[in-house]
Design a protein around this motif. Structure first.
Motif, PDB file in Angstrom:
ATOM      1  N   THR A   1      60.424 -32.194  71.466  1.00 18.39           N
ATOM      2  CA  THR A   1      60.870 -32.138  70.008  1.00 18.39           C
ATOM      3  C   THR A   1      60.654 -30.605  69.450  1.00 18.39           C
ATOM      4  O   THR A   1      61.258 -30.403  68.719  1.00 18.39           O
ATOM      5  CB  THR A   1      59.920 -33.137  69.086  1.00 18.39           C
ATOM      6  N   ASP A   2      60.125 -29.850  70.646  1.00 19.48           N
ATOM      7  CA  ASP A   2      59.698 -28.449  70.111  1.00 19.48           C
ATOM      8  C   ASP A   2      60.334 -27.554  71.047  1.00 19.48           C
ATOM      9  O   ASP A   2      60.003 -27.604  72.223  1.00 19.48           O
ATOM     10  CB  ASP A   2      58.283 -28.231  69.955  1.00 19.48           C
ATOM     11  N   LEU A   3      60.792 -26.549  70.737  1.00 12.19           N
ATOM     12  CA  LEU A   3      61.252 -25.487  71.840  1.00 12.19           C
ATOM     13  C   LEU A   3      60.293 -24.165  71.260  1.00 12.19           C
ATOM     14  O   LEU A   3      60.321 -23.592  70.333  1.00 12.19           O
ATOM     15  CB  LEU A   3      62.852 -25.128  71.379  1.00 12.19           C
ATOM     16  N   PHE A   4      59.390 -23.969  72.327  1.00 14.25           N
ATOM     17  CA  PHE A   4      58.954 -22.500  72.313  1.00 14.25           C
ATOM     18  C   PHE A   4      59.583 -21.517  72.756  1.00 14.25           C
ATOM     19  O   PHE A   4      60.563 -21.270  73.657  1.00 14.25           O
ATOM     20  CB  PHE A   4      57.577 -22.608  73.392  1.00 14.25           C
ATOM     21  N   ILE A   5      59.748 -20.324  71.609  1.00 15.35           N
ATOM     22  CA  ILE A   5      60.523 -19.213  71.865  1.00 15.35           C
ATOM     23  C   ILE A   5      59.310 -17.963  72.040  1.00 15.35           C
ATOM     24  O   ILE A   5      58.786 -17.608  70.947  1.00 15.35           O
ATOM     25  CB  ILE A   5      61.599 -18.926  70.824  1.00 15.35           C
ATOM     26  N   ASN A   6      59.336 -17.142  72.910  1.00 11.17           N
ATOM     27  CA  ASN A   6      58.320 -16.000  73.005  1.00 11.17           C
ATOM     28  C   ASN A   6      58.607 -14.770  72.241  1.00 11.17           C
ATOM     29  O   ASN A   6      59.055 -13.789  72.932  1.00 11.17           O
ATOM     30  CB  ASN A   6      57.709 -15.793  74.569  1.00 11.17           C
ATOM     31  N   TYR A   7      58.460 -15.038  71.103  1.00 13.04           N
ATOM     32  CA  TYR A   7      58.780 -13.934  70.060  1.00 13.04           C
ATOM     33  C   TYR A   7      58.134 -14.143  68.882  1.00 13.04           C
ATOM     34  O   TYR A   7      58.313 -14.959  68.082  1.00 13.04           O
ATOM     35  CB  TYR A   7      60.472 -13.753  69.672  1.00 13.04           C
TER      36      TYR A   7
ATOM     37  N   ASN B   1      59.360 -16.106  63.008  1.00 10.71           N
ATOM     38  CA  ASN B   1      59.519 -16.720  61.725  1.00 10.71           C
ATOM     39  C   ASN B   1      59.635 -15.598  60.369  1.00 10.71           C
ATOM     40  O   ASN B   1      59.911 -16.068  59.587  1.00 10.71           O
ATOM     41  CB  ASN B   1      58.095 -17.592  61.503  1.00 10.71           C
ATOM     42  N   GLN B   2      59.339 -14.365  60.800  1.00 12.70           N
ATOM     43  CA  GLN B   2      59.657 -13.189  60.055  1.00 12.70           C
ATOM     44  C   GLN B   2      61.078 -12.725  59.850  1.00 12.70           C
ATOM     45  O   GLN B   2      61.355 -12.091  58.892  1.00 12.70           O
ATOM     46  CB  GLN B   2      58.592 -12.018  60.448  1.00 12.70           C
ATOM     47  N   CYS B   3      61.904 -12.956  60.826  1.00 16.24           N
ATOM     48  CA  CYS B   3      63.352 -12.695  60.720  1.00 16.24           C
ATOM     49  C   CYS B   3      64.368 -13.689  60.224  1.00 16.24           C
ATOM     50  O   CYS B   3      65.495 -13.379  60.221  1.00 16.24           O
ATOM     51  CB  CYS B   3      63.657 -11.799  62.156  1.00 16.24           C
ATOM     52  N   LEU B   4      63.863 -14.969  60.368  1.00 11.54           N
ATOM     53  CA  LEU B   4      64.662 -16.028  60.113  1.00 11.54           C
ATOM     54  C   LEU B   4      64.505 -16.628  58.689  1.00 11.54           C
ATOM     55  O   LEU B   4      63.186 -16.525  58.217  1.00 11.54           O
ATOM     56  CB  LEU B   4      64.589 -17.196  61.045  1.00 11.54           C
TER      57      LEU B   4
ATOM     58  N   GLU C   1      49.385 -18.793  62.564  1.00 14.32           N
ATOM     59  CA  GLU C   1      48.900 -18.027  63.814  1.00 14.32           C
ATOM     60  C   GLU C   1      50.264 -17.992  64.577  1.00 14.32           C
ATOM     61  O   GLU C   1      50.265 -17.342  65.167  1.00 14.32           O
ATOM     62  CB  GLU C   1      47.644 -18.866  64.367  1.00 14.32           C
ATOM     63  N   TYR C   2      50.879 -19.094  64.796  1.00 13.88           N
ATOM     64  CA  TYR C   2      51.861 -19.032  65.520  1.00 13.88           C
ATOM     65  C   TYR C   2      53.356 -19.047  65.070  1.00 13.88           C
ATOM     66  O   TYR C   2      54.291 -18.762  65.544  1.00 13.88           O
ATOM     67  CB  TYR C   2      52.013 -20.520  66.606  1.00 13.88           C
ATOM     68  N   GLY C   3      53.390 -19.248  63.575  1.00 16.15           N
ATOM     69  CA  GLY C   3      54.507 -19.501  63.041  1.00 16.15           C
ATOM     70  C   GLY C   3      55.559 -20.463  63.441  1.00 16.15           C
ATOM     71  O   GLY C   3      55.659 -20.636  64.810  1.00 16.15           O
ATOM     72  N   VAL C   4      56.028 -21.141  62.641  1.00 18.65           N
ATOM     73  CA  VAL C   4      57.006 -22.247  62.949  1.00 18.65           C
ATOM     74  C   VAL C   4      58.330 -22.355  62.102  1.00 18.65           C
ATOM     75  O   VAL C   4      58.234 -22.082  61.100  1.00 18.65           O
ATOM     76  CB  VAL C   4      56.305 -23.685  62.730  1.00 18.65           C
TER      77      VAL C   4
END
Length: 81
Positions: free
Chosen positions: A8-14, A18-21, A45-48
């Motif tokens: 259900t969750d996709l990890f994107i290493n950036y 969360n700051q640019c969307l 901490e991880y931004g979602v």
């Protein structure tokens, strides 16, 4: 560091994703094979970034992520391109 995707969750290493969307923006996976619409953005901490799926489909391993209309500090192309 948090990493790894689930069913259900996709990890994107950036870290700044969360700051640019923002809600309403599109996220294209695997050259647009799957299109997502951002519904919610959270800091922390991880931004979602929460998205709805516009068109479900298969995503290849190590597929690209495109963020149309998003301003990032990432290079547009890699050295391999």
């Amino acid at each position: 560091e948090k990493d790894g995707s689930t069913d259900t969750d996709l990890f994107i290493n950036y870290a700044k994703l969360n700051q640019c969307l923002q809600p309403g923006m599109k996220v294209l996976l695997d050259d647009g094979a799957v299109i997502l619409t951002v519904t919610e953005v959270q800091g922390g901490e991880y931004g979602v970034v929460t998205c709805s799926i516009d068109n479900p489909g298969e995503i290849r391993s190590r597929a690209g992520v495109n963020l149309p209309m998003a301003e990032t500090d990432l290079p547009a192309m890699s050295d391999m391109d």
